[in-house]
Design an enzyme around this catalytic site. Structure first.
Site, PDB file in Angstrom:
ATOM      1  CD  GLU A 119     -19.762 -23.820 -40.273  1.00 50.09           C
ATOM      2  OE1 GLU A 119     -20.881 -24.253 -39.920  1.00 50.09           O
ATOM      3  OE2 GLU A 119     -18.730 -23.979 -39.596  1.00 50.09           O
ATOM      4  CG  ASP A 128     -21.907 -22.617 -36.563  1.00 52.71           C
ATOM      5  OD1 ASP A 128     -21.612 -22.720 -35.365  1.00 52.71           O
ATOM      6  OD2 ASP A 128     -22.194 -23.587 -37.281  1.00 52.71           O
ATOM      7  CE  LYS A 148     -17.238 -30.135 -40.132  1.00 53.27           C
ATOM      8  NZ  LYS A 148     -17.328 -30.310 -38.667  1.00 53.27           N
ATOM      9  CG  ASP A 187     -27.744 -25.523 -28.501  1.00 52.53           C
ATOM     10  OD1 ASP A 187     -26.962 -26.452 -28.235  1.00 52.53           O
ATOM     11  OD2 ASP A 187     -27.788 -24.959 -29.617  1.00 52.53           O
ATOM     12  CG  ASP A 189     -23.759 -21.664 -40.155  1.00 56.32           C
ATOM     13  OD1 ASP A 189     -24.735 -20.940 -39.903  1.00 56.32           O
ATOM     14  OD2 ASP A 189     -23.673 -22.848 -39.791  1.00 56.32           O
ATOM     15  CG  MET A 247     -31.555 -21.321 -38.365  1.00 59.08           C
ATOM     16  SD  MET A 247     -30.559 -22.301 -37.178  1.00 59.08           S
ATOM     17  CE  MET A 247     -28.917 -21.651 -37.488  1.00 59.08           C
ATOM     18  CD  GLU A 285     -23.971 -26.126 -40.867  1.00 59.50           C
ATOM     19  OE1 GLU A 285     -24.984 -25.632 -40.335  1.00 59.50           O
ATOM     20  OE2 GLU A 285     -22.928 -26.363 -40.244  1.00 59.50           O
ATOM     21  CG  ASP A 339     -16.748 -23.955 -36.040  1.00 57.28           C
ATOM     22  OD1 ASP A 339     -16.832 -23.856 -37.277  1.00 57.28           O
ATOM     23  OD2 ASP A 339     -17.383 -24.805 -35.391  1.00 57.28           O
ATOM     24  CG  HIS A 389     -18.768 -26.818 -42.557  1.00 61.84           C
ATOM     25  ND1 HIS A 389     -20.045 -27.171 -42.235  1.00 61.84           N
ATOM     26  CD2 HIS A 389     -18.116 -26.714 -41.369  1.00 61.84           C
ATOM     27  CE1 HIS A 389     -20.168 -27.260 -40.921  1.00 61.84           C
ATOM     28  NE2 HIS A 389     -19.009 -26.986 -40.372  1.00 61.84           N
ATOM     29  CG  HIS A 440     -28.027 -27.386 -32.069  1.00 59.84           C
ATOM     30  ND1 HIS A 440     -26.991 -26.532 -31.861  1.00 59.84           N
ATOM     31  CD2 HIS A 440     -27.772 -28.012 -33.246  1.00 59.84           C
ATOM     32  CE1 HIS A 440     -26.139 -26.616 -32.864  1.00 59.84           C
ATOM     33  NE2 HIS A 440     -26.585 -27.497 -33.732  1.00 59.84           N
ATOM     34  CG  ASP A 474     -15.481 -27.487 -37.917  1.00 61.75           C
ATOM     35  OD1 ASP A 474     -15.352 -26.382 -38.444  1.00 61.75           O
ATOM     36  OD2 ASP A 474     -16.574 -27.923 -37.502  1.00 61.75           O
TER      37      ASP A 474
END
Lengths: 388, 388, 388, 388
Positions: D218, D288, D184, D58, D246, D89, D182, D258, D221, D55, D256
């Protein structure tokens, strides 16, 4: 030689209703013909099972006369003797007949409750006569959709009253029988009473004869709610209340699937097998599952074989867990054994509690230590996947 | 005059962490400034609340010296005295600091467990000094993601050891304090120990001093698993173990939402309110919820007002339920009262059980009777919707 | 006069299978006798319904000869004419017979797929002959338990092939008929293809004649997955694809309950009704639900009445939403109307995008503004509860 | 040599936010120090990854000046060049800052929407400058808790407007970039727009430039809703819309999570890997996910290693699936290949449809044939468990 071929000493059992399941579901008719109980006994014996369990109605068609019942039982007993198959558990069908549409032990109508008790007493006699030592109680209709109609406290009173009566009967008869409650959160009712292993364990403590009553947790039922079945069974064992177990497979948040053991959630299945085997739990490994609706009779046998094979594969992996040096090193790194050390070795005396409060804790150092769980978890995954 | 305006006599309480919630979530930073606890006390008093509860860290910033703590507490006590607000409950934050990342009472590391106990003893003293009679224990980090790492039986041993130590301390000090366990199925851990009201009730029976320990069920936590909160609270009441309650709102199968009471599941909320009011339950109506992240301070006050108003609206509907002649007729038609009649009025004597088995049951007639629940349920729905 | 009494102009419809549901479930036998379709027509007409829908097998018993079928249809048509009841929708039963155990349009066996198509063509003729303008396709068996067995891309190819054939037929015949796909995530299969409104909408875009095909979203089906039914229907409307709708009630993460409309999730039901009414959507308000299993025939009528009454109560509340000055003020405070303003009024030209990047944004001021949703949401709750 | 050691040719990528995750959750503070992006690049390269994604925030701390940004980017680019790591990406953080509390592209406030667009345009430039060919859009705040506040159709209009603007920009600039939505279902909002792969696929068809936009499904998700991730990805592939993916792990119906790829749902993970590999899908295998909160930096590296190893183990199993003679025989027995045969080889001509209706179907014979899925499924399970 096949290391995963089942033998009677593995104590695998199936219900008559499992291999006899005819594939009817809410949207479709039967896909398989009826399976004669005697044929089921022979088939299970050939597959290597130890025993067969049943609801009263699975064996004796409802409405049978005493003579008809005796003939059915005699023929069934003959098959057991011929094959050596045992009947470790029995139970009552308190859910199929429309009379139970409002529940059995918690129906509004006292006559329905009395009929449910009478039917259960008859079925206990039948089960004990065939050698059953555990009697399962699944309250499949004990619940509600319309909460206004049924007062929960009264329902629990009536539920306890029924359990107390059954325990009294077993004491009166001197039967070597214990009861195992099977919790389920919902389906076929909107909400069922005693929805989880926890609720049932707690309920038992309010009975008059709690020693006679324990649990029959079912993989699918606890999993439907997204709860850890392995944790639930561990708490039942910790409470001394694991009397029986129902093995199958289920996806969270879906209808009651009763799939072949290991067909879903193989990792949860592994931890369960490891728990039972590590504990040396002496009970039956009972499969309460059925073949996919699309299967024919050959598929039903494949289903039964698969349940047992997967258990044995996972049992072998549980043994290898303890012998795998990297896994054991990762456990040491994760400080897993430290959980067995008491927090207060001398107990919570005034002095011990006082000392605690003046102890200097290096929070930063304690917080900085890694848990080592990613490594450990990955090693277990690789054990499961058979690459170590 | 507003019939739904709250008064202290309604016994509504909020946590400092609820109105003080700053809107941080896993994906976003804080949206609201900190709320001074003294300001929170005044705001809650103005809104008509009865009391305010707190975690130790909500009131006294972690790392405060004894003098700083005393100053904070003095100022807070001043606000309580100025407003008349009470502190009926207190609790410990055993989850925010990284030291608790592996759990508190069930952490592998004994020093972490000892620190958790010491922190709790300090917080008990603080809570009691401010009048708390209930001490809530939420084991937010007592759980696992990697099942291989933590033996469940050992974890339950350590959990019980901690509870036993806390009970011993309260007995030693002669504090008028009882403990209330708050179950939760998951989040922030993959699986938490004591995941439901049932599991916690069962656990209490294995403690050394079970009378001192009861439940603090939370609407959101039981609902996350799709279980009926109303049924869970009813079983806790039936077991004599409802010591406190956390009211909020939640959708099944989602992250812990802690929405305004009634914001989701208003029908479940109604049956809960009806249960508490019908039982004359004397405890606090505590809201463990927070405003949507998008709200500013005015929105936080709207949130708090809404929680209380919805409770009062539902309380009024629970009263009208009992006075509504059509609903009462529908209950009679549904034979709801018959559930209070014993199944075996004389108890399960040999004679009574024997008589039962020779009783003639007209199954067809019993099965044919309609349950009357569609009508009853619709009437309750219309009561809820305010059109009757 | 009862403001919530239904009239044909309200366009309420029921399936023959809904009032005719006999209460069988996976664990229990039928609790109600069969309901003659002609009697159903008269009962629905008396209750104020507009129409009745059916699966081919609901009306014409499978295995009927052509003469038997004609007699059945003639008698049914007579009842429609006598009562004025219409048949706005028809559909095919592609799930009850064991031949469909592996699916219908996506069965492995080409002969099964051809039979499914032939049965559907016959049922289309029947439906059109009785006036149906919408033909619903629910792929209740189009799915899998064993993912290895069925390639998803091939299944979607076959599914699309079937839809293309049905559209071709309707074009060939010149029928004034459109198709409506009914998505469902699971049950009776472990995973169904086209599990949500979204997946079905996307699938339609890959068909040869997408204009002929839209959606029949069902409250229970979308809700089983925890998705917002209101949002799904809104996206279907936004896509011009809401051709039909199935109204009922369901709890998230449970078996397919098909409860009376509004029996669960009344708030979700309200937003749905408001959406349909605000949009002036011209379709049928179809109830695909059934009475609790415990009900007798009187209870079934109560069930049908309740569905319609709840819709009308919520419709009235949706109207009052727009006239309530406090709610409208809260909407203004929440800046709800601003969402209709374009972000880039002149479109995404180079200049507009460039200007955007040099615009000065006061992030702190924008972030500080409260959303006003707690107040708005509470007002809507109070509207729902009938206290405003 | 380790057959499961990753190499850049395996095309594994990680987000900076994944290995850089600091362990903060809704109930606890950070447990790990920040990870310098340059250090992350070196660590990932050493582990065998192909690329790193980010991102905007980030990499470039929010509030950086242009000079600071350039310095950060230059240093990062240096690390990429030194290691050979690629940036396939990029994406935008439209969820952390409080300004996005009401959404980004669907916020009520036009200025917030414009800021979101401007921030995204800047981040696209940055991503493209570093080589990104896919731009992911996760609408983490595009949703609601209070349905009254946000009209869904308007929200979809604004969402589409934003996508149209981004596509226009990419066309204007001539960037070789495609967008990947994406989906969710919920968290951090009560309900998110475009909740599943299906809803997002359908939405794309209503955009002005649908060719530029595809999906980034994902695992976690889709699984949160209990939907089959493998089926969703298969439908995206079938629609030509799988632009990115993802990978992680998640339990149904929970927050969530992950988790490390394969940590939960290893069977679902296997079918996904098999799908991607069988299809020869050329995209990145992006993780992810993040390490458990209890891990230190070493644990984070174990986490990253585990993701890749599990993918490679499953890839090897997918290959063996095709070469296993018993599995292939079981597939033949299950008639799996027949699904590729058209139902109507000549297409739905009048003649073909007419012929279909006079075809004689032996329903009993078709229904009697077993599906062979129990055997096939068990064989796949044993392949997964490494015992064949």
């Amino acid at each position: 030689m096949d290391p995963y071929a089942p033998a009677p000493s593995d104590h695998f059992t199936f219900g008559l209703w499992t291999v006899g399941n005819r594939g009817r579901d809410p949207f479709g008719l039967e896909t398989r013909p009826p399976l004669d109980p005697v044929r089921a006994v022979h088939a299970l014996a050939e597959l290597g099972a130890y025993g067969v369990n049943f609801h009263d109605d699975d064996l004796v068609p409802p409405g049978s006369s005493a003579a008809e019942r005796d003939a059915v039982v005699k023929r069934f007993r003959g098959a057991l003797e011929a094959t050596g198959l045992r009947v470790p558990m029995a139970t009552t069908n308190l859910f199929s007949h429309p009379v139970f549409k409002d529940g059995a032990f918690t129906a509004h109508e006292p006559a329905v409750r009395r009929y449910a008790l009478a039917k259960t007493l008859d079925a206990i006699d039948l089960g004990v006569s065939l050698g059953a030592e555990v009697y399962v109680l699944w309250g499949g209709r004990e619940g509600v959709e319309c909460d206004a109609a049924k007062d929960v406290a009264s329902a629990l009173d009536r539920y306890a009253e029924a359990l107390n009566a059954l325990c009294a009967y077993v004491r009166q008869q001197g039967y070597p029988l214990r009861f195992a409650l099977e919790p389920k959160p919902n389906e076929p009712r909107g909400d069922l009473f005693l929805p989880t292993v926890g609720h049932a364990l707690a309920f038992i403590e309010r009975l008059e004869d709690p020693d006679l009553v324990g649990l029959n947790p079912e993989f699918a039922h606890e999993t439907m709610s997204g709860l850890s079945f392995h944790h639930a069974v561990a708490q039942a064992l910790w409470s001394g209340k694991l009397f029986h177990i129902d093995l199958n497979a289920q996806r969270i948040g879906k209808y009651d699937q009763d799939f072949r053991f290991g067909a879903e959630g193989v990792r949860d299945a592994f931890y369960l097998v490891k728990l039972l085997e590590d504990a040396g739990w002496p009970g039956m490994r009972h499969f309460d599952a059925h073949a996919y609706r699309g299967e024919d009779e050959a598929g039903v046998l494949d289903f039964a074989r698969g349940c047992m094979r997967t258990y044995l594969i996972l049992r072998e992996k549980a043994r290898r867990f303890h012998g795998d040096p990297e896994i054991q090193a990762a456990l040491a790194e994760a400080r897993a054994a430290a959980l067995r050390e008491p927090t207060l070795p001398a107990g919570p005396t005034r002095d011990a509690l006082s000392a605690l409060r003046s102890e200097a804790f290096d929070l930063d150092a304690l917080a900085a230590r890694g848990s080592g769980c990613e490594r450990l978890d990955q090693l277990v995954n690789e054990l499961l996947l058979g690459v170590r």
